[in-house]
Design a protein around this motif. Structure first.
Motif, PDB file in Angstrom:
ATOM      1  N   LEU A  92       0.809  -1.216   0.000  1.00  0.00           N
ATOM      2  CA  LEU A  92       0.000   0.000   0.000  1.00  0.00           C
ATOM      3  C   LEU A  92       0.842   1.266   0.000  1.00  0.00           C
ATOM      4  CD1 LEU A  92      -2.844  -1.073   2.455  1.00  0.00           C
ATOM      5  CD2 LEU A  92      -2.951  -0.917  -0.034  1.00  0.00           C
ATOM      6  N   GLY A  93       2.167   1.109   0.010  1.00  0.00           N
ATOM      7  CA  GLY A  93       3.022   2.265  -0.223  1.00  0.00           C
ATOM      8  C   GLY A  93       3.914   2.712   0.901  1.00  0.00           C
ATOM      9  N   ARG A 170       2.191  -8.615  -3.434  1.00  0.00           N
ATOM     10  CA  ARG A 170       1.627  -7.758  -4.480  1.00  0.00           C
ATOM     11  C   ARG A 170       0.800  -8.578  -5.475  1.00  0.00           C
ATOM     12  NH1 ARG A 170       3.552  -2.633  -4.117  1.00  0.00           N
ATOM     13  NH2 ARG A 170       5.446  -2.336  -2.881  1.00  0.00           N
ATOM     14  N   GLU A 174      -3.748  -8.573  -3.335  1.00  0.00           N
ATOM     15  CA  GLU A 174      -4.273  -7.337  -3.904  1.00  0.00           C
ATOM     16  C   GLU A 174      -5.750  -7.133  -3.599  1.00  0.00           C
ATOM     17  OE1 GLU A 174      -3.389  -4.838  -8.000  1.00  0.00           O
ATOM     18  OE2 GLU A 174      -3.273  -7.022  -8.014  1.00  0.00           O
ATOM     19  N   CYS A 177      -8.283  -5.727   1.779  1.00  0.00           N
ATOM     20  CA  CYS A 177      -8.243  -4.380   2.358  1.00  0.00           C
ATOM     21  C   CYS A 177      -8.049  -4.522   3.863  1.00  0.00           C
ATOM     22  CB  CYS A 177      -9.527  -3.619   2.055  1.00  0.00           C
ATOM     23  SG  CYS A 177      -9.544  -1.936   2.721  1.00  0.00           S
ATOM     24  N   THR A 198       0.940   8.676   1.638  1.00  0.00           N
ATOM     25  CA  THR A 198       0.733   7.535   0.729  1.00  0.00           C
ATOM     26  C   THR A 198      -0.369   6.619   1.236  1.00  0.00           C
ATOM     27  OG1 THR A 198       3.069   7.619   0.108  1.00  0.00           O
ATOM     28  CG2 THR A 198       1.884   5.606  -0.404  1.00  0.00           C
ATOM     29  N   LEU A 199      -0.358   6.331   2.529  1.00  0.00           N
ATOM     30  CA  LEU A 199      -1.372   5.438   3.089  1.00  0.00           C
ATOM     31  C   LEU A 199      -2.741   6.113   3.125  1.00  0.00           C
ATOM     32  CD1 LEU A 199       0.691   3.751   5.943  1.00  0.00           C
ATOM     33  CD2 LEU A 199      -0.039   2.728   3.785  1.00  0.00           C
ATOM     34  N   ARG A 201      -3.864   8.120   0.824  1.00  0.00           N
ATOM     35  CA  ARG A 201      -4.379   7.957  -0.543  1.00  0.00           C
ATOM     36  C   ARG A 201      -4.844   6.519  -0.781  1.00  0.00           C
ATOM     37  NH1 ARG A 201       0.453  11.657  -3.148  1.00  0.00           N
ATOM     38  NH2 ARG A 201      -0.661  13.656  -2.999  1.00  0.00           N
ATOM     39  N   ALA A 202      -4.105   5.562  -0.227  1.00  0.00           N
ATOM     40  CA  ALA A 202      -4.514   4.157  -0.370  1.00  0.00           C
ATOM     41  C   ALA A 202      -5.842   3.908   0.332  1.00  0.00           C
ATOM     42  CB  ALA A 202      -3.425   3.241   0.187  1.00  0.00           C
ATOM     43  N   ARG A 206      -9.797   3.016  -1.306  1.00  0.00           N
ATOM     44  CA  ARG A 206     -10.545   1.833  -0.869  1.00  0.00           C
ATOM     45  C   ARG A 206     -11.810   2.202  -0.101  1.00  0.00           C
ATOM     46  NH1 ARG A 206      -5.642   1.045  -1.972  1.00  0.00           N
ATOM     47  NH2 ARG A 206      -4.899  -0.980  -2.726  1.00  0.00           N
ATOM     48  N   GLY A 572      -8.665  -1.226  -4.265  1.00  0.00           N
ATOM     49  CA  GLY A 572      -8.216   0.075  -4.751  1.00  0.00           C
ATOM     50  C   GLY A 572      -8.358   0.255  -6.240  1.00  0.00           C
TER      51      GLY A 572
END
Length: 593
Positions: A92-93, A170, A174, A177, A198-199, A201-202, A206, A572
Motif C-alpha cells: 500500500l506504499g 503484491r 491485492e 483491504c 501515501t497510506l 491515498r490508499a 478503498r 483500490g
C-alpha cells in the motif's frame, strides 16, 4: 579421431544420482551482466533473482525465497499476522523500513479475538524472532532494518520485508483491504509524514474515508499537506465543494502547490481577485508551476494591468511546450467566461509558441454550445498556418450535415499531408449509417498509409453483419503486426460459435479473457462468462471485478454486482467507488414509491 559427444544432461544425471554439484557462493558483476543480457531466453525466475538478490547471492535467493514463503505459511497465527501487516503496509506504499510499534499494533488487527486472548504477552517478540531467522542462506522473511545498534533498546526499532515475500504479496493480496486496526496503527506509528500521505491515498482509494482523513490530518500536523489536497479533490469530484474548501485552505497554508493553484482558481472564478492573486503568487514562488503563472497573468489582466500580464504570459510561453499548454488552458477558461477576443489572442500566442493543438483546444471548448464560433476559430487557425484546422473543419461540417464543405476541407487536409482526416470522416459517416461512403473513405485512408483505418473498416463490416469479411480484416491487421485486433478476433470467433478457437486465443492475456467473457455474455451465457473472469481475478487482476460487476448487473444480479464492486474497492481499483455509488443510487430509485 572424433570428439566424444557432449553430455548435455550431465548435471541432471548427477543430481538424480545424489552427487553434489558445486555452485558459486556469489555471482560477479560480469556474470550477472551475462545472465541478464540473455533475458529473452533466460528463465524469468533467474532474472528476478539476478535483479533482487543481495550482493550477488543469486543461488541463495532462488533457494531461500520459497523457504521464506514456507515459513509464512507454516507459522503461528501471530507470526502470520505480523507478516501480513508488513506485506499490506509495503504493497500500500509504506517506505522500506517498518516501525516496530506500527507492526505490533497493526498485526493485532489480523488476529481473531480468540487468538489475541490466547497469545502470550511476548507474542510479537517471538513472532519476529521466528520470521527473522535465516532461510537456506538468505535472511528471513522479516528482519531488523540495518542501522546503528543501540544497546539500550531491547528490540529493533524497524523491520524490513524481504523482496521475495513482498512480490508474493503484491500478486496474491491485492484483493485484501486491511481492517480498522491497521489504519489506526498507521495514524499513530507510520514512519514519516510521506508514509502517512501515501497510506491516506490508499485508504481513500478503498473507500476508507475516515481513515484517509485521519492520516491526512496527522501528516498535516507534521508539515505535509499533499494528502489533504488529494482528499479535497476527491470531495470536490463528488459534489462536496464546500467540504473540500477547508482542506484546500489547510493544504495551501502548508505549502502544497496543487492546493494553492486550485484555491486560487476557485477565488478567481468567484471574482475574489486579491485572494486569487495571493495564492497564485505563493504557488509561483513555491513551485514555479506554469498554470500558476498563467493564472496570475489572468488576474493581472482582469485588473487592467495588461503590460504586467503580457510579460508574465511571455515568460510562461518561453518555458516551452508545457508553458504554451498552460496558456491554452487559460484561453479555454476565458472562452467559458465569454471573453472571446482575449481567448483567441491567447490561443494564437500558444500556437506561435509551438503548441500545435492550441486552436483545436479552444475550438472544442465551443463545439457543443456555439458551433459557429468553433468554426470561426478553425478558420482563423487556417490563416495562422495550423495544418490541423482543415481536418477539424471537415469533421465539424460532417457532424453538422454539410457534406460538401466537409469533403472540401477534407481534400485540403489530405493535400497538406493530414490523411487521417479521411479516417475521421469515414468514422462519422459510419456512425450515421452511411456504410458505403464510409468504407470508401476508410480504404482510401488505409491506402495512403493510415494503418489504424483498417480496424475501423473491420468494425464497419461487423456492424453490417458481414462477419466473414470482418474476420478477414482482423486477421490482416494481425499479420501486419498490430496485436490490438486479437480482442476483436476473439469476439468474432465466440460470436460465430468457434468456442475452442476463441478460448485458445484468449488464453494469451487477461485482456483477451475479458473480451471473451463479454462476448460470451452477449450470447446469453452470463454465468459461463463469469467463470472465465473469476480465475483471472484470483490470480491478481482485480480490475476485472468491474467487468464482473457489469455482467452481473446486466442479468439483474444487483447483490452480486455490489459484492464485486466492494471487492474492487477493497483492492483500490479505479472507478470502483463511483460504480458502487451509481449502483446504490439506482437501487434507491427503484425502492422509492
Amino acid at each position: 579421431m572424433t570428439t566424444a559427444p557432449r553430455d548435455e544432461r550431465a548435471q541432471t544425471k548427477s543430481l538424480l544420482a545424489r552427487c553434489p554439484i558445486r555452485v558459486p557462493e556469489t555471482l560477479s558483476e560480469d556474470e550477472l551482466t551475462i545472465l541478464t543480457a540473455g533475458s529473452e531466453v533466460t528463465d524469468e525466475r533467474m532474472l528476478q533473482a539476478a535483479r533482487l538478490a543481495e550482493s550477488g547471492h543469486v543461488i541463495q535467493y532462488l533457494a531461500g525465497g520459497p523457504a521464506q514463503l514456507e515459513r509464512y505459511e507454516t507459522g503461528s497465527p501471530t507470526a502470520r499476522a505480523v507478516l501480513q501487516a508488513a506485506m499490506d503496509a509495503r504493497r500500500l506504499g509504506h517506505s522500506l523500513d517498518l516501525p516496530h510499534a506500527f507492526l505490533k499494533n497493526a498485526a493485532a488487527e489480523y488476529l481473531t479475538s480468540l487468538q489475541r486472548d490466547l497469545a502470550r504477552p511476548d507474542w510479537f517478540t517471538r513472532a519476529v524472532e521466528y520470521l527473522s531467522a535465516p532461510c537456506r542462506g538468505v535472511r528471513g522473511p522479516l528482519t531488523p532494518a540495518p542501522g546503528p545498534s543501540l544497546p539500550d533498546l531491547p528490540e529493533p526499532s524497524h523491520y524490513r520485508l524481504s523482496d521475495f515475500v513482498e512480490l508474493h504479496a503484491r500478486r496474491h493480496r491485492e484483493l485484501n483491504c486491511p481492517g480498522e486496526g491497521f489504519w489506526s496503527a498507521a495514524v499513530q506509528h507510520a514512519a514519516s509524514a510521506g508514509d502517512k500521505v501515501t497510506l491516506s491515498r490508499a485508504a481513500l482509494a478503498r473507500g476508507m474515508t475516515t481513515d484517509a482523513e485521519a492520516l491526512a490530518m496527522v501528516a498535516a500536523e507534521e508539515g505535509e499537506g499533499a494528502a489533504l489536497s488529494t482528499l479535497a479533490l476527491w470531495l470536490e469530484d463528488r459534489g462536496k465543494g464546500e467540504d473540500a474548501l477547508s482542506y484546500f485552505e489547510l493544504a495551501a497554508e502548508l505549502g502544497d502547490a496543487e492546493a494553492q493553484v486550485h484555491l486560487a482558481w476557485r477565488y478567481e472564478r468567484a471574482q475574489l481577485l486579491d485572494e486569487a492573486e495571493r495564492w497564485y503568487r505563493k504557488a509561483v514562488e513555491s513551485s514555479g508551476r506554469f498554470d500558476a503563472a498563467a493564472g496570475l497573468a489572468s488576474v493581472l489582466s482582469q485588473r487592467g494591468e495588461d503590460t504586467a500580464a503580457e510579460r508574465l504570459y511571455e515568460a510562461v510561453l518561453d518555458r516551452g511546450f508545457f508553458g504554451a499548454r498552460a496558456v491554452e488552458y487559460q484561453a479555454r477558461w476565458l472562452a467559458d467566461c465569454d471573453q472571446h477576443e482575449r481567448a483567441l489572442h491567447l490561443a494564437t500566442r500558444s500556437f506561435e509558441a509551438g503548441n500545435s493543438e492550441a486552436f483545436t483546444g479552444l475550438a472544442w471548448a465551443y463545439m457543443y454550445t456555439d458551433t459557429p464560433r468553433a468554426i470561426e476559430v478553425f478558420l482563423h487557425a487556417m490563416e495562422a498556418g495550423d495544418t490541423n484546422a482543415p481536418r477539424e473543419l471537415a469533421w465539424v461540417y460532417e457532424e453538422e450535415g454539410d457534406t460538401a464543405r466537409a469533403e472540401h476541407f477534407c481534400e485540403i487536409a489530405v493535400s497538406m499531408g493530414e490523411t487521417n482526416a479521411l479516417r475521421g470522416l469515414g468514422m462519422i459517416r459510419r456512425s450515421k449509417g452511411g456504410y458505403r461512403s464510409a468504407a470508401g473513405l476508410l480504404w482510401r485512408a488505409y491506402n495512403l498509409g493510415v494503418g489504424h483505418a483498417l480496424p475501423e473498416l473491420a468494425r464497419l463490416r461487423e456492424e453490417q453483419g458481414d462477419l466473414k469479411r470482418a474476420e478477414r480484416l482482423y486477421r490482416r491487421i494481425l499479420q501486419e503486426g498490430d496485436p490490438s485486433a486479437e480482442a476483436d478476433l476473439v469476439r468474432i470467433l465466440e460470436t460465430t460459435g468457434r468456442t475452442r478457437q476463441a478460448e485458445e486465443l484468449a488464453a494469451r492475456s487477461v485482456t483477451l479473457i475479458e473480451a471473451l467473457a463479454r462476448a460470451r455474455a452477449a450470447r446469453g451465457e452470463s454465468k459461463a462468462a463469469e467463470q472465465l473472469l473469476i480465475p483471472a481475478i484470483r490470480q491478481g487482476d482485480p480490475h476485472l471485478l468491474l467487468t464482473l460487476a457489469a455482467l452481473r448487473r446486466q442479468r439483474g444480479d444487483t447483490a452480486g454486482a455490489e459484492r464485486a464492486l466492494r471487492q474492487a474497492q477493497d483492492a483500490g481499483v479505479r472507478f470502483a467507488a463511483e460504480r458502487l455509488a451509481e449502483l446504490e443510487a439506482e437501487a434507491a430509485r427503484q425502492e422509492a414509491p
